[in-house]
Structures are given as structure tokens and as C-alpha cells.
Design a protein around this motif. Structure first.
Motif, PDB file in Angstrom:
ATOM      1  N   ASN A  37       0.824  -1.212   0.000  1.00 47.71           N
ATOM      2  CA  ASN A  37       0.000   0.000   0.000  1.00 47.71           C
ATOM      3  C   ASN A  37       0.858   1.261   0.000  1.00 47.71           C
ATOM      4  O   ASN A  37       0.558   2.227  -0.708  1.00 47.71           O
ATOM      5  N   ILE A 106     -12.529  -7.047   0.456  1.00 53.11           N
ATOM      6  CA  ILE A 106     -12.493  -5.860  -0.408  1.00 53.11           C
ATOM      7  C   ILE A 106     -11.162  -5.127  -0.246  1.00 53.11           C
ATOM      8  O   ILE A 106     -10.549  -4.708  -1.226  1.00 53.11           O
ATOM      9  N   TYR A 107     -10.696  -4.985   0.988  1.00 59.21           N
ATOM     10  CA  TYR A 107      -9.429  -4.304   1.246  1.00 59.21           C
ATOM     11  C   TYR A 107      -8.259  -5.031   0.578  1.00 59.21           C
ATOM     12  O   TYR A 107      -7.420  -4.412  -0.073  1.00 59.21           O
ATOM     13  N   LEU A 110      -8.596  -4.682  -3.268  1.00 56.68           N
ATOM     14  CA  LEU A 110      -8.219  -3.331  -3.696  1.00 56.68           C
ATOM     15  C   LEU A 110      -6.716  -3.110  -3.596  1.00 56.68           C
ATOM     16  O   LEU A 110      -6.123  -2.473  -4.478  1.00 56.68           O
ATOM     17  N   SER A 111      -6.113  -3.612  -2.541  1.00 55.13           N
ATOM     18  CA  SER A 111      -4.666  -3.468  -2.395  1.00 55.13           C
ATOM     19  C   SER A 111      -3.940  -4.118  -3.562  1.00 55.13           C
ATOM     20  O   SER A 111      -2.964  -3.577  -4.076  1.00 55.13           O
ATOM     21  N   LEU A 114      -4.942  -2.151  -7.032  1.00 51.14           N
ATOM     22  CA  LEU A 114      -4.380  -0.803  -7.163  1.00 51.14           C
ATOM     23  C   LEU A 114      -2.950  -0.825  -7.671  1.00 51.14           C
ATOM     24  O   LEU A 114      -2.478   0.165  -8.248  1.00 51.14           O
TER      25      LEU A 114
END
Length: 126
Positions: A37, A106-107, A110-111, A114
Motif C-alpha cells: 500500500n 475488499i481491502y 483493492l490493495s 491498485l
């Protein structure tokens, strides 16, 4: 937040082939996600010309990821902190468990996604 992420990854490791050392595997996953991240945020800000990319050398990025993983392992495994986290969150009911699973999924997704979004991002074009 990171404690709950650790707990959910710990529970996932218990159900996988890595169930021999779930406390270690979960801390490695948390450290890896955190470092990814930070790398993504740095790359995104560099593409927007807000800040220079702080990991211009590939060894710097790898070393940073390794240090993040080691620090999260030290944090969760010293003083058996992971046992306190597991005890705290093991009391959640089914509704909270499902909600937490969705949020963590979801986290993590998304990580991962992205990374590709920043790779293909060109400023000024959407």
C-alpha cells in the motif's frame, strides 16, 4: 484496524495449507499488504508529480517491504500479542463475522488491484 486485519488473515491461514504457523503467516501477510500500500501510494503521488517516487531503486523497495514484514512479525509475535487479538475478536457473532470478511476481502482485493491501476495510470487521462 490492523489488529482486525491480522485476526482475519490468521483465521484464513488456519483454513489453508499454512495452518501449521498461522500467527507467523498472518503477520507476514499484514506486513506485505502494508508495504504494498505504501509503495502504491508513493507511485501514485509520483505519477501526479506531487512527490518524487521514494523507492527509485528496486533494492530500496524490496528492503522496505522486508523491513515492514519483519516489524509486523515483531509487533504481533512479541509478548504473544497475537493471542490477545485472537481472544478479543473470537467473540464476534455471525453477522459481524460476515461483515468483517467482506470488508477484509475488499481491502485485500483493492490493495492488489491498485498495483495494476497505478501501473497503467497516466496523469490527465482517465
Amino acid at each position: 484496524m490492523f489488529n482486525y486485519l491480522y485476526y482475519k488473515l490468521y483465521r484464513a491461514a488456519l483454513k489453508s495449507s499454512l495452518r501449521g504457523t498461522p500467527e507467523f503467516v498472518a503477520s507476514v501477510f499484514v506486513g506485505g499488504i502494508i508495504s504494498a500500500n505504501i509503495l502504491v501510494i508513493s507511485a501514485f503521488l509520483a505519477k501526479l508529480d506531487v512527490l518524487p517516487f521514494i523507492f527509485s531503486d528496486k533494492n530500496q523497495g524490496g528492503l522496505f517491504g522486508f523491513i515492514c514484514i519483519v516489524l509486523t512479525c515483531i509487533y504481533f509475535l512479541t509478548k504473544k500479542r497475537y493471542k490477545l487479538i485472537i481472544k478479543k475478536y473470537s467473540q464476534e457473532n455471525d453477522k459481524e463475522r460476515v461483515r468483517g470478511n467482506i470488508i477484509v476481502a475488499i481491502y485485500v482485493a483493492l490493495s492488489f488491484l491498485l498495483i495494476f491501476a497505478v501501473a497503467f495510470f497516466r496523469p490527465g487521462k482517465l
